[in-house]
Design an enzyme around this catalytic site. Structure first.
Site, PDB file in Angstrom:
ATOM      1  N   PHE A 257      -0.220  -2.810  22.813  1.00  0.00           N
ATOM      2  CA  PHE A 257       0.298  -3.417  21.591  1.00  0.00           C
ATOM      3  C   PHE A 257       0.967  -4.757  21.829  1.00  0.00           C
ATOM      4  O   PHE A 257       0.990  -5.609  20.987  1.00  0.00           O
ATOM      5  CB  PHE A 257       1.298  -2.491  20.898  1.00  0.00           C
ATOM      6  CG  PHE A 257       0.646  -1.325  20.224  1.00  0.00           C
ATOM      7  CD1 PHE A 257       0.051  -1.466  18.987  1.00  0.00           C
ATOM      8  CD2 PHE A 257       0.622  -0.084  20.829  1.00  0.00           C
ATOM      9  CE1 PHE A 257      -0.566  -0.414  18.349  1.00  0.00           C
ATOM     10  CE2 PHE A 257       0.008   0.993  20.212  1.00  0.00           C
ATOM     11  CZ  PHE A 257      -0.585   0.835  18.970  1.00  0.00           C
TER      12      PHE A 257
ATOM     13  N   GLU B 218      -2.738   5.706   7.373  1.00  0.00           N
ATOM     14  CA  GLU B 218      -2.082   6.367   8.516  1.00  0.00           C
ATOM     15  C   GLU B 218      -2.446   5.669   9.829  1.00  0.00           C
ATOM     16  O   GLU B 218      -2.279   6.242  10.909  1.00  0.00           O
ATOM     17  CB  GLU B 218      -2.439   7.860   8.604  1.00  0.00           C
ATOM     18  CG  GLU B 218      -2.200   8.668   7.354  1.00  0.00           C
ATOM     19  CD  GLU B 218      -0.753   8.657   6.906  1.00  0.00           C
ATOM     20  OE1 GLU B 218       0.122   8.315   7.724  1.00  0.00           O
ATOM     21  OE2 GLU B 218      -0.502   8.956   5.734  1.00  0.00           O
TER      22      GLU B 218
ATOM     23  N   LEU C 121       4.638  10.462  11.070  1.00  0.00           N
ATOM     24  CA  LEU C 121       3.259   9.971  11.208  1.00  0.00           C
ATOM     25  C   LEU C 121       2.363  11.012  11.881  1.00  0.00           C
ATOM     26  O   LEU C 121       1.201  11.169  11.509  1.00  0.00           O
ATOM     27  CB  LEU C 121       3.240   8.665  12.013  1.00  0.00           C
ATOM     28  CG  LEU C 121       3.858   7.458  11.303  1.00  0.00           C
ATOM     29  CD1 LEU C 121       3.962   6.264  12.253  1.00  0.00           C
ATOM     30  CD2 LEU C 121       3.055   7.079  10.064  1.00  0.00           C
TER      31      LEU C 121
ATOM     32  N   ILE D 185     -29.683  10.359   2.743  1.00  0.00           N
ATOM     33  CA  ILE D 185     -30.618  11.436   2.380  1.00  0.00           C
ATOM     34  C   ILE D 185     -30.839  11.460   0.862  1.00  0.00           C
ATOM     35  O   ILE D 185     -31.930  11.728   0.381  1.00  0.00           O
ATOM     36  CB  ILE D 185     -30.111  12.803   2.918  1.00  0.00           C
ATOM     37  CG1 ILE D 185     -30.269  12.833   4.443  1.00  0.00           C
ATOM     38  CG2 ILE D 185     -30.852  13.977   2.274  1.00  0.00           C
ATOM     39  CD1 ILE D 185     -29.670  14.056   5.135  1.00  0.00           C
TER      40      ILE D 185
ATOM     41  N   TRP E 198       0.815  -1.215   0.000  1.00  0.00           N
ATOM     42  CA  TRP E 198       0.000   0.000   0.000  1.00  0.00           C
ATOM     43  C   TRP E 198       0.851   1.270   0.000  1.00  0.00           C
ATOM     44  O   TRP E 198       0.515   2.239   0.700  1.00  0.00           O
ATOM     45  CB  TRP E 198      -0.951   0.028   1.215  1.00  0.00           C
ATOM     46  CG  TRP E 198      -2.057  -0.972   1.141  1.00  0.00           C
ATOM     47  CD1 TRP E 198      -2.204  -2.080   1.927  1.00  0.00           C
ATOM     48  CD2 TRP E 198      -3.171  -0.963   0.238  1.00  0.00           C
ATOM     49  NE1 TRP E 198      -3.336  -2.756   1.558  1.00  0.00           N
ATOM     50  CE2 TRP E 198      -3.945  -2.092   0.536  1.00  0.00           C
ATOM     51  CE3 TRP E 198      -3.591  -0.114  -0.800  1.00  0.00           C
ATOM     52  CZ2 TRP E 198      -5.114  -2.405  -0.160  1.00  0.00           C
ATOM     53  CZ3 TRP E 198      -4.747  -0.425  -1.488  1.00  0.00           C
ATOM     54  CH2 TRP E 198      -5.490  -1.547  -1.163  1.00  0.00           C
ATOM     55  N   ILE E 199       1.922   1.274  -0.768  1.00  0.00           N
ATOM     56  CA  ILE E 199       2.792   2.438  -0.787  1.00  0.00           C
ATOM     57  C   ILE E 199       2.380   3.380  -1.926  1.00  0.00           C
ATOM     58  O   ILE E 199       2.481   3.020  -3.108  1.00  0.00           O
ATOM     59  CB  ILE E 199       4.277   2.014  -0.936  1.00  0.00           C
ATOM     60  CG1 ILE E 199       4.645   1.011   0.167  1.00  0.00           C
ATOM     61  CG2 ILE E 199       5.178   3.240  -0.917  1.00  0.00           C
ATOM     62  CD1 ILE E 199       4.407   1.502   1.596  1.00  0.00           C
TER      63      ILE E 199
HETATM   64  C1  LIG Z   1      -5.075   3.653   0.174  1.00  0.00           C
HETATM   65  C2  LIG Z   1      -3.948   3.402   1.108  1.00  0.00           C
HETATM   66  C3  LIG Z   1      -2.794   4.155   1.021  1.00  0.00           C
HETATM   67  C4  LIG Z   1      -1.702   3.881   1.842  1.00  0.00           C
HETATM   68  N1  LIG Z   1      -0.549   4.579   1.668  1.00  0.00           N
HETATM   69  C5  LIG Z   1       0.560   4.226   2.382  1.00  0.00           C
HETATM   70  C6  LIG Z   1       1.816   4.829   2.108  1.00  0.00           C
HETATM   71  O1  LIG Z   1       1.950   5.667   1.218  1.00  0.00           O
HETATM   72  N2  LIG Z   1       2.891   4.444   2.854  1.00  0.00           N
HETATM   73  C7  LIG Z   1       2.773   3.504   3.827  1.00  0.00           C
HETATM   74  O2  LIG Z   1       3.788   3.197   4.488  1.00  0.00           O
HETATM   75  N3  LIG Z   1       1.593   2.902   4.093  1.00  0.00           N
HETATM   76  C8  LIG Z   1       0.483   3.222   3.386  1.00  0.00           C
HETATM   77  N4  LIG Z   1      -0.716   2.599   3.635  1.00  0.00           N
HETATM   78  C9  LIG Z   1      -0.759   1.520   4.650  1.00  0.00           C
HETATM   79  C10 LIG Z   1      -1.685   1.838   5.792  1.00  0.00           C
HETATM   80  O3  LIG Z   1      -1.076   2.724   6.698  1.00  0.00           O
HETATM   81  C11 LIG Z   1      -2.114   0.510   6.418  1.00  0.00           C
HETATM   82  O4  LIG Z   1      -2.928  -0.183   5.477  1.00  0.00           O
HETATM   83  C12 LIG Z   1      -2.886   0.726   7.696  1.00  0.00           C
HETATM   84  O5  LIG Z   1      -2.056   1.267   8.706  1.00  0.00           O
HETATM   85  C13 LIG Z   1      -3.514  -0.560   8.197  1.00  0.00           C
HETATM   86  O6  LIG Z   1      -2.572  -1.604   8.208  1.00  0.00           O
HETATM   87  P1  LIG Z   1      -2.961  -2.993   7.542  1.00  0.00           P
HETATM   88  O7  LIG Z   1      -3.690  -2.738   6.283  1.00  0.00           O
HETATM   89  O8  LIG Z   1      -1.719  -3.812   7.507  1.00  0.00           O
HETATM   90  O9  LIG Z   1      -3.989  -3.620   8.553  1.00  0.00           O
HETATM   91  P2  LIG Z   1      -3.718  -4.709   9.676  1.00  0.00           P
HETATM   92  O10 LIG Z   1      -2.599  -4.265  10.568  1.00  0.00           O
HETATM   93  O11 LIG Z   1      -3.621  -6.054   9.037  1.00  0.00           O
HETATM   94  O12 LIG Z   1      -5.054  -4.610  10.509  1.00  0.00           O
HETATM   95  C14 LIG Z   1      -6.194  -5.437  10.250  1.00  0.00           C
HETATM   96  C15 LIG Z   1      -7.216  -5.184  11.365  1.00  0.00           C
HETATM   97  O13 LIG Z   1      -6.656  -5.567  12.618  1.00  0.00           O
HETATM   98  C16 LIG Z   1      -6.683  -4.475  13.529  1.00  0.00           C
HETATM   99  N5  LIG Z   1      -5.458  -4.511  14.343  1.00  0.00           N
HETATM  100  C17 LIG Z   1      -4.170  -4.630  13.906  1.00  0.00           C
HETATM  101  N6  LIG Z   1      -3.324  -4.644  14.941  1.00  0.00           N
HETATM  102  C18 LIG Z   1      -4.063  -4.519  16.058  1.00  0.00           C
HETATM  103  C19 LIG Z   1      -3.790  -4.476  17.463  1.00  0.00           C
HETATM  104  N7  LIG Z   1      -2.527  -4.501  17.915  1.00  0.00           N
HETATM  105  N8  LIG Z   1      -4.813  -4.359  18.309  1.00  0.00           N
HETATM  106  C20 LIG Z   1      -6.088  -4.271  17.859  1.00  0.00           C
HETATM  107  N9  LIG Z   1      -6.432  -4.309  16.566  1.00  0.00           N
HETATM  108  C21 LIG Z   1      -5.442  -4.440  15.681  1.00  0.00           C
HETATM  109  C22 LIG Z   1      -6.742  -3.222  12.650  1.00  0.00           C
HETATM  110  O14 LIG Z   1      -7.339  -2.118  13.335  1.00  0.00           O
HETATM  111  C23 LIG Z   1      -7.593  -3.709  11.498  1.00  0.00           C
HETATM  112  O15 LIG Z   1      -8.966  -3.620  11.840  1.00  0.00           O
HETATM  113  C24 LIG Z   1      -1.813   2.872   2.832  1.00  0.00           C
HETATM  114  C25 LIG Z   1      -3.000   2.142   2.938  1.00  0.00           C
HETATM  115  C26 LIG Z   1      -4.059   2.391   2.092  1.00  0.00           C
HETATM  116  C27 LIG Z   1      -5.308   1.546   2.220  1.00  0.00           C
END
Ligand SMILES: Cc1cc2nc3c(=O)[nH]c(=O)nc-3n(C[C@H](O)[C@H](O)[C@H](O)COP(=O)(O)OP(=O)(O)OC[C@H]3O[C@@H](n4cnc5c(N)ncnc54)[C@H](O)[C@@H]3O)c2cc1C
Length: 253
Positions: A252, A232, A108, A206, A22-23
């Protein structure tokens, strides 16, 4: 997930290995900043990867981005899944002032603030479209905006929107006086994402059937907000950062 991409010093270079997902613009940028954990001291550092100086503008060997397709919102910008395999980065390309995850957190904090303003923008658009529609759409011989339930929705949408705007204005003041902390940015990002998602969902309701059409924009703002509330850091992760600040206990680990 903890940052797993690794960096190992090898003479005048670092060698990076890992996987990023997702970069934003990861397949198109001329310069990419990669955060990786130095195996020597376990600290997170930042490395600037530059494209090759050739006519094609190719990436150095070891950097392989694949564009992620099929995203439901924020479709104007593409993200990549990137495999990093024995990517060689000159040691002079390491950012001097990034020496720990604390330094990454400063980035961040800034980007979470930006995402909060994005949420304000989507919520304003959703509210304005819905308020206008309530005056032009007629049911039972009068505008739907004359029904108590619709007015109640609009009033609640406006009050939540105003709360979001005030939060972000206060955040801007704190940034100006260098007093915005990471947990504050997390709280504002979480609160605005939740409120904006709710406002956009009410706006879509709506507009009812017409709200399902892309040309009416409310559905687009709603799906864009699903994306904003994810990147983020999700709302859940922001709440853990705030919770840690309140209690002093990290949930965490
Ligand atoms: C459109 C888009 C653009 C992005 N752009 C960038 C970018 O330019 N650079 C970059 O570095 N990243 C980027 N990201 C990455 C983004 O920051 C992550 O997708 C986001 O932080 C969520 O991480 P994940 O998708 O790995 O979810 P996961 O960590 O797999 O989480 C899945 C679920 O588990 C929950 N969860 C995870 N860990 C815990 C915990 N410890 N306790 C409780 N609940 C938890 C989460 O809340 C979520 O509901 C982007 C993402 C998207 C979708």
């Amino acid at each position: 997930m903890a940052l797993e991409t690794s960096a190992r010093r090898d003479g005048e270079d670092y060698i990076l290995n890992g996987h990023k997902r997702w970069i934003g613009n990861g397949d198109a940028a001329d310069v990419v900043v990669i955060f990786a954990r130095d195996v020597a001291d376990g600290r997170v550092k930042a490395f600037v990867m530059e494209k090759n100086d050739d006519d094609e503008g190719s990436f150095p060997p070891g950097y392989r981005p694949t564009v992620i397709t099929g995203k439901i919102g924020k479709r104007a910008i593409l993200q990549s899944d990137i495999v990093i395999e024995n990517l060689r980065i000159p040691a002079r390309n390491r950012l001097e002032h990034c020496d720990s995850f604390k330094d990454v957190s400063r980035v961040l904090t800034a980007t979470r603030g930006g995402a909060a303003w994005e949420a304000v923008g989507h919520a304003m658009a959703g509210y304005e479209i819905a308020a206008h529609y309530s005056l032009v759409r007629e049911q039972f011989g009068k505008p739907i905006g004359s029904f108590q339930l619709v007015q109640n929705k609009l009033a609640n949408m406006l009050s939540e929107l105003t709360a979001m705007q005030l939060m972000c204005s206060r955040m801007a003041e704190l940034i100006e006086s260098d007093r915005l902390t990471g947990p504050m940015a997390s709280m504002v990002k979480m609160a605005t994402a939740q409120k904006a998602k709710w406002i956009c969902a009410e706006a879509r309701d709506i507009l009812a059937g017409n709200g399902l059409l892309l040309e009416r924009h409310v559905a687009r703002h709603l799906t864009d907000m699903d994306v904003v509330s994810t990147y983020e850091g999700t709302d859940s992760i922001q709440s853990l950062l705030v919770g840690r600040d309140i209690t002093g206990i990290s949930a965490f680990k």
